[in-house]
Design an enzyme around this catalytic site. Sequence first.
Site, mmCIF file in Angstrom:
data_model
loop_
_atom_site.group_PDB
_atom_site.id
_atom_site.type_symbol
_atom_site.label_atom_id
_atom_site.label_comp_id
_atom_site.label_asym_id
_atom_site.label_seq_id
_atom_site.Cartn_x
_atom_site.Cartn_y
_atom_site.Cartn_z
ATOM 1 C CG HIS A 92 -20.435 -10.727 34.359
ATOM 2 N ND1 HIS A 92 -20.074 -11.755 33.699
ATOM 3 C CD2 HIS A 92 -21.643 -10.109 33.793
ATOM 4 C CE1 HIS A 92 -20.763 -12.115 32.516
ATOM 5 N NE2 HIS A 92 -21.564 -10.824 32.631
HETATM 6 C C1 BDR Z 1 -18.466 -6.912 32.495
HETATM 7 O O1 BDR Z 1 -18.792 -5.929 31.857
HETATM 8 C C2 BDR Z 1 -19.734 -5.165 32.533
HETATM 9 O O2 BDR Z 1 -20.874 -4.691 31.894
HETATM 10 C C3 BDR Z 1 -20.077 -5.596 33.893
HETATM 11 O O3 BDR Z 1 -20.076 -4.494 34.826
HETATM 12 C C4 BDR Z 1 -18.848 -6.483 33.955
HETATM 13 O O4 BDR Z 1 -17.861 -5.942 34.673
HETATM 14 C C5 BDR Z 1 -18.922 -8.243 32.128
HETATM 15 O O5 BDR Z 1 -18.440 -8.404 30.785
#
Ligand code: BDR
Length: 316
Positions: A241
């Site tokens: 992500h």
């Molecule tokens: C986001 O939520 C966190 O768990 C990750 O680091 C990322 O930024 C994904 O939904």
Amino acid sequence: MHKVIYDTDPGVDDAMALLFLHRHPEIDLIGITTVFGNASVETTTRNALFLKREWDIPAPVAKGASVTIDAARAEREWPAMVHGDNGLGNIEVPHTIDLPLDSRPAHRFIIDTVRANPGEVRLVAVGRMTNLAMALKEDPEIAGLVKDVVIMGGNFYVPGNVSPVAEANIHGDPEAADIVMTAPWKVVVIGLDVTSITTMSRSYLGAMAAKGDGAVKLLDGLSQHYIDFYTHAVDDGMMVHDSCAAVYVVAPELFTTITGAVRVVCGGIADGQTVVKPDGRRFPPGDWDGLPSQIVATGIESQKVLELIRDTLLRA
Ligand code: BDR
Ligand code: CA
């Protein structure tokens, strides 16, 4: 050179994005600000200092928010099943790191750094939006002084990941996210529409680690728990992500985007849902009217993004 402040809650995928920002030759990482999210702010700050030390990152670290901007919101449990109890996949991390923190809270660090570099700073925010919202509240003029804000968060035409309609970073502080989306600055929203289809396999990362230096080997080690978690959704791999937002800074051509005003639902069963009113679509008067048009990513060249991550991390 892109001057970047990285606002983050490390966090396994945050760690990969940090190494990308540190190693990319066109990026000058001028600050790291921490926020609660994947773990408490004490833990995410300790993790930022740990990665700074291990990877020899010169940028200062400023500690940020520990609660939502609306303090009345109930606290939720940390997502230990995703990022481990220590936020870094349960690898061994010392309790404390003997490195100084910046003396300012994160939102103040952001304000001062933006004011010292008018028109130049790119805020890359990959955790809850609390620090950015606090900076805007304390000094609204910074909206006109940053170059842009690239966030990982939200979902528009795909389901969420913490509820059917909401993504974790936005759901973790919806009021803060709505402040950030509706402020008069340029926000680029890199959400699950593009990040959930950008997956790196365990073997791809392993091959990087085999070729790379100690930094990449550490990243490989701390990612194993996160990859195990993702087996329900990814075939022996993980969604990268936060790195997608970092990649946008240098390679926006790898994304397709739409523009429009973005609002965040605050409360009720759709708490934390992000909704865009695409420019050019006509609706009766409503809550999106008169707000700045932001950029929303709807498509991505995932393979090229992965290759850029790999090539950048392997530049030692
Ligand atoms: C986001 O939520 C966190 O768990 C990750 O680091 C990322 O930024 C994904 O939904
Ligand atoms: Ca994150």
